[in-house]
Write an enzyme that holds these catalytic residues in place. Sequence first.
Site, PDB file in Angstrom:
ATOM      1  N   HIS A 239     -11.191  -5.557 -10.734  1.00  0.00           N
ATOM      2  CA  HIS A 239     -12.528  -5.611 -10.124  1.00  0.00           C
ATOM      3  C   HIS A 239     -13.636  -5.911 -11.126  1.00  0.00           C
ATOM      4  O   HIS A 239     -14.356  -6.900 -10.989  1.00  0.00           O
ATOM      5  CB  HIS A 239     -12.806  -4.284  -9.412  1.00  0.00           C
ATOM      6  CG  HIS A 239     -14.093  -4.251  -8.658  1.00  0.00           C
ATOM      7  ND1 HIS A 239     -15.297  -3.921  -9.244  1.00  0.00           N
ATOM      8  CD2 HIS A 239     -14.380  -4.518  -7.369  1.00  0.00           C
ATOM      9  CE1 HIS A 239     -16.260  -3.984  -8.344  1.00  0.00           C
ATOM     10  NE2 HIS A 239     -15.732  -4.340  -7.189  1.00  0.00           N
ATOM     11  N   GLU A 279      -9.869   4.700  -7.198  1.00  0.00           N
ATOM     12  CA  GLU A 279     -10.707   3.519  -6.945  1.00  0.00           C
ATOM     13  C   GLU A 279     -11.708   3.256  -8.079  1.00  0.00           C
ATOM     14  O   GLU A 279     -12.917   3.360  -7.895  1.00  0.00           O
ATOM     15  CB  GLU A 279     -11.439   3.644  -5.612  1.00  0.00           C
ATOM     16  CG  GLU A 279     -10.512   3.723  -4.421  1.00  0.00           C
ATOM     17  CD  GLU A 279     -11.246   3.729  -3.092  1.00  0.00           C
ATOM     18  OE1 GLU A 279     -12.462   3.418  -3.080  1.00  0.00           O
ATOM     19  OE2 GLU A 279     -10.613   4.036  -2.065  1.00  0.00           O
ATOM     20  N   HIS A 281     -14.216   1.280 -10.246  1.00  0.00           N
ATOM     21  CA  HIS A 281     -15.050   0.093 -10.027  1.00  0.00           C
ATOM     22  C   HIS A 281     -15.635  -0.363 -11.350  1.00  0.00           C
ATOM     23  O   HIS A 281     -14.985  -1.018 -12.137  1.00  0.00           O
ATOM     24  CB  HIS A 281     -16.124   0.386  -8.977  1.00  0.00           C
ATOM     25  CG  HIS A 281     -15.608   0.340  -7.575  1.00  0.00           C
ATOM     26  ND1 HIS A 281     -15.538  -0.819  -6.845  1.00  0.00           N
ATOM     27  CD2 HIS A 281     -15.110   1.311  -6.773  1.00  0.00           C
ATOM     28  CE1 HIS A 281     -15.031  -0.569  -5.652  1.00  0.00           C
ATOM     29  NE2 HIS A 281     -14.767   0.717  -5.571  1.00  0.00           N
ATOM     30  N   GLU A 296     -14.934   5.580  -7.475  1.00  0.00           N
ATOM     31  CA  GLU A 296     -15.642   5.715  -6.204  1.00  0.00           C
ATOM     32  C   GLU A 296     -15.305   7.019  -5.485  1.00  0.00           C
ATOM     33  O   GLU A 296     -16.054   7.461  -4.615  1.00  0.00           O
ATOM     34  CB  GLU A 296     -15.357   4.525  -5.290  1.00  0.00           C
ATOM     35  CG  GLU A 296     -16.325   4.453  -4.133  1.00  0.00           C
ATOM     36  CD  GLU A 296     -16.232   3.190  -3.316  1.00  0.00           C
ATOM     37  OE1 GLU A 296     -16.994   3.076  -2.335  1.00  0.00           O
ATOM     38  OE2 GLU A 296     -15.412   2.318  -3.649  1.00  0.00           O
TER      39      GLU A 296
END
Length: 307
Positions: A239, A279, A281, A296
Amino acid sequence: MTVPPGVDVPSPRTPSVSTFRLTDDKAGPYGIAAGPDGALWLTFVHRGSVARLALDGVFEEYALDAAGCRPTVVAAGPDGALWFTRYQDHRIGRVTTDGEVTSFPLPTADGGPYGITAGPDGALWFTETTGDRIGRITPDGEVTEFALPVAGGFPSAITTGPDGALWFTLNGANAIGRITVDGDTAVHPLPTEAAGPVGIAADGRAVWFAEILAGQIGRILPDGRITEFPLPDRSAKPHAVVAAADGECWFTEWGTGRVGRITETGEITEHALPDPSSEPHGITVGPDGALWAALETGGVARVERLP
């Protein structure tokens, strides 16, 4: 190799990986940047706030004037403040290291600002995902917009390249864009179809980017030559990226809960976070030289960077 008696051979060190919970899983830590005050700054995309995390663990959160403004990417500005995009209400935010928050509207409605970076000209540059524009904002809030030659390109992250131009990902056009401070634009299509470029960062020689849909990390030279490096797990969904040094890029794997490192020769090392569903990021090099990622699910991760 035969080791002489009495000689100790050091075993390879494994970088330490730590995670720290800051809030509940509804706040959504998203962007992260090292501030000029020796602390880390984060955006909470789902709660409409920004936060400061000192290396000694002191944590302060600052609510924005609109809970639903969706602050996303954050970057240190040339004025000693932190600047961030407000994706939902189409504004650019600014927070001082003392926690004073202001924001500036964009001239064109519904731009969807996302990526932001300090430019080579003393201003901040940002992307407008739904407006097909690149924006420039001075520290006093004056905004200029540049239309891109691509419709539906969804410009995402942006960085200052080694050539003094701004480089950005075109997630919808499957390309990397380049714009000079005068507004001259070039577009470089990616070799892999439907790669979905998102994060982007530059070292002193090249620009790195993440291909979230293809499971690859890409590298583009100032002359436009592109190299793509497939990850061991193509479903990792890389990401965000950060260049820790020339020829060394770190990235988050949003889909598998890992932080990875890649060199310009294609050597890849991955470090699993304690929670594979955390998660990760945004990612940045912290004031302590370690890699820090926003999770997240409500926290941050720290990955030691070995020499």
